[in-house]
Design a protein around this motif. Structure first.
Motif, short mmCIF file in Angstrom:
data_model
loop_
_atom_site.label_atom_id
_atom_site.label_comp_id
_atom_site.label_asym_id
_atom_site.label_seq_id
_atom_site.Cartn_x
_atom_site.Cartn_y
_atom_site.Cartn_z
N ASN A 133 36.22 33.88 36.06
CA ASN A 133 37.07 34.47 37.10
C ASN A 133 37.92 35.56 36.46
O ASN A 133 38.88 35.27 35.76
N GLU A 135 40.04 37.40 37.59
CA GLU A 135 41.43 37.43 38.03
C GLU A 135 42.33 36.60 37.13
O GLU A 135 43.55 36.77 37.12
N ASN A 140 42.06 41.65 34.17
CA ASN A 140 41.67 41.57 35.59
C ASN A 140 40.48 42.46 35.95
O ASN A 140 40.36 42.91 37.09
N GLY A 309 37.87 36.70 46.42
CA GLY A 309 38.07 37.12 45.04
C GLY A 309 37.19 38.29 44.63
O GLY A 309 37.62 39.17 43.88
N ASP A 414 43.77 30.85 44.68
CA ASP A 414 43.79 32.24 45.15
C ASP A 414 45.18 32.84 45.24
O ASP A 414 45.33 34.04 45.46
N MET A 417 46.15 36.27 43.81
CA MET A 417 45.53 37.53 44.23
C MET A 417 45.45 37.70 45.74
O MET A 417 45.19 38.79 46.24
N ARG A 421 45.15 41.18 48.06
CA ARG A 421 43.97 41.49 48.86
C ARG A 421 44.31 41.72 50.33
O ARG A 421 43.72 42.58 50.99
#
Length: 557
Positions: A133, A135, A140, A309, A414, A417, A421
């Protein structure tokens, strides 16, 4: 010496005794269940073979008979068996046989873990893994084939992102798949390319098939090994039933084989993936369940969009952190309507993956027309994830009798992020458990393993606290959307059973239902809420049989 006719009589007596129903009493427990949707405490439970006879309040006198098999619960907490309404069982089994990239701290960390895995299983023709991941990495940014090429120049590598909506390949894997700078992204997918137009090694959503079509598929024997390992692992976590969210015909056959062999140690409710090979013919055969209710097939799984994501979730307006990009729909509306209408008319519950607000609105719109046309409101169709919703769409779940099949740990994973988003306004309709409950919607809880951990106590903790395992953020992330402890347990038991049309069979401990329960030392309703995720199961029982014991595991170690 026993005469022949006496031996026959003794044999018949022995056989008839063996066939007699065995009644078990488990006493001295702190039990919690739901009676008429209300949380109820009890201190003992009796069951005969696989069916519950009675639960006993602390004031009641317990039966006393030499015929009883009495077990002292030693003051442990007893809960109904936990149900995961959305997992990927065979995929999880294979993940137990592959490199685990969850919680890697950087691209280099992921590469190093892949190297270690390859040393342990060097005979594999492909190096396969899952869980990265970007993130969670300091930069990132997506990884590249270059870092894998340095250590795997001649062996293909394919590593899926944590959500399963993106993959990372090395140059060898891309060469085997025939990927070049001239290869175009397919509809509903994207090949990430650098400034010179060369593929970087990252493939999103439908583009992943360009690589996966070249991966050597597991043999039936490998599938069976993976499935059995998955069931054992899930039982050890306190799961007594799982809704397998996306299987194919060969998986249906595998489950039937395992059931016929008596190797289904937990219950599975399978969803046939649409579209998949011969899906129409399979649906025309109608729903199916084994006589012992260990395997059920009465639903389908359709995927409308990607994940948040990877920015593949389909949004009505642009991503707040990516101007000009709204995500991806994996099927056009006409195809979605065809899949949904066909399945509803065949008598199957339709469970559609929708994460973005555009995908959720689209599916609710299609459901509304298809439910009316097929007169299938009673089938309790579902939206899997229901992650980002327009506020005006939230009441539609209850009015259409559509279940919100949600995964609490997605919110805590999540949270770092999601606002980036979605922005400050759209986030108010995201992961909106309290808003859905207050609109009278049913929430069926799950984890989406192996995207997240299958441990249901992680989900219970996230539902109750809206925090990660470090108790952050303080007070909880959008804390007004928390569930109570009772609501969270119900979402993992009775409401999850309802989502599978099995609420009269499992989901609570009541007379006439199956004896599916777990024992643990911690008391879910009295322990500190920030410790709930640490809870460990000491025993798991399914259909009146103990299928996991922590003591047995300790003895083996």
């Amino acid at each position: 010496m026993i005469k022949p006719h006496l031996f026959s009589a003794i044999s018949l007596l022995f056989i008839s005794t063996q066939l007699m129903a065995q009644t078990t009493l488990v006493k001295n427990v702190k039990g919690y269940t739901f009676i008429d949707n209300s949380l109820t405490k009890f201190s003992a439970i009796s069951f005969t073979d696989d069916t519950i006879d009675k639960i006993y309040s602390p004031e009641e006198v317990l039966p006393n008979s030499n015929d009883l098999n009495v077990i002292d619960g030693q003051g442990q907490t007893m809960l109904p068996g936990l149900i995961d309404a959305h997992g990927h069982v065979i995929g999880y089994g294979h993940s137990l046989l592959r490199v685990d990239l969850a919680d890697t701290s950087s691209e280099r960390d992921a590469v190093n873990r892949t190297i270690s895995y390859n040393k342990d299983i060097p005979t594999m023709s492909w190096v396969l893994g899952r869980g990265w991941n970007q993130e969670q990495w300091s930069n990132n940014t997506y990884p590249t084939a270059k870092s894998l090429d340095e250590v795997f120049p001649n062996k293909p590598v394919w590593l899926r992102r944590v959500d399963g909506h993106a993959g990372w390949a090395n140059t060898k894997a891309m060469a085997l798949a025939g990927i070049t700078a001239a290869t175009k992204s397919p509809a509903g997918g994207e090949i990430i390319k650098d400034q010179s137009g060369q593929p970087t090694g990252v493939f999103i959503d439908n583009a992943m098939a360009l690589i996966t079509d070249s991966v050597t598929q597991p043999s039936p024997i490998e599938d069976k090994i993976a499935l059995k390992r998955a069931l054992q692992s899930l039982a050890s976590l306190g799961l007594t039933s799982v809704h397998d969210a996306g299987i194919e015909q060969k998986d249906i056959a595998l489950y039937k084989t395992l059931a016929s062999e008596g190797n289904m140690i937990i219950r599975i409710n399978g969803m046939l993936y649409l579209p998949s090979t011969n899906w129409q013919q399979q649906l025309q055969q109608g729903p199916y369940r084994t006589l012992d209710d260990m395997y059920t097939f009465n639903s389908v799984k359709i995927q409308a969009d990607g994940a948040l994501g990877s920015r593949g979730a389909s949004l009505i307006n642009d991503y707040s952190d990516h101007s000009g990009h709204k995500g991806l729909l994996l099927h056009d509306k006409k195809s979605l309507q065809h899949y949904i209408e066909f399945a509803m008319n065949a008598g199957f519950q339709v469970n559609t993956h929708a994460i973005g607000d555009n995908a959720n609105k689209l599916i609710l719109d299609v459901y509304q027309l298809a439910i009316k046309q097929s007169d299938s409101k009673a089938l309790r169709h579902r939206i899997e994830h229901a992650q980002v919703l327009r506020l005006e769409d939230i009441p539609r779940f209850s009015s259409l009798n559509v279940i919100a099949s949600m995964q609490a740990t997605h919110a805590t994973s999540d949270k770092n992020m999601a606002v980036s988003r979605l922005g400050e306004k759209r986030i108010l309709g995201a992961y909106a458990w309290r808003k859905l409950l207050e609109s009278n919607a049913i929430i069926a809880a799950g984890s989406d393993f192996p995207v997240e951990s299958p441990n249901p106590f992680f989900g219970l903790h996230a539902s109750i606290t809206r925090q990660d395992h470090k108790s952050l953020p303080v007070g909880g992330w959008y804390a007004d959307q928390k569930m109570t402890r009772a609501e969270a347990l119900k979402s993992f038991t009775l409401d999850a059973a309802y989502a599978g049309h099995q609420e009269k069979l499992i989901g609570s401990l009541e007379p006439g239902k199956k004896a599916d329960f777990i024992l643990l030392n911690d008391d879910l309703f009295n322990m500190p809420e920030n410790q709930i995720w640490r809870s460990q199961v000491s025993e798991t029982w399914v259909a009146g049989k103990r299928v996991f014991s922590a003591k047995d595991v300790s003895a083996v170690k």
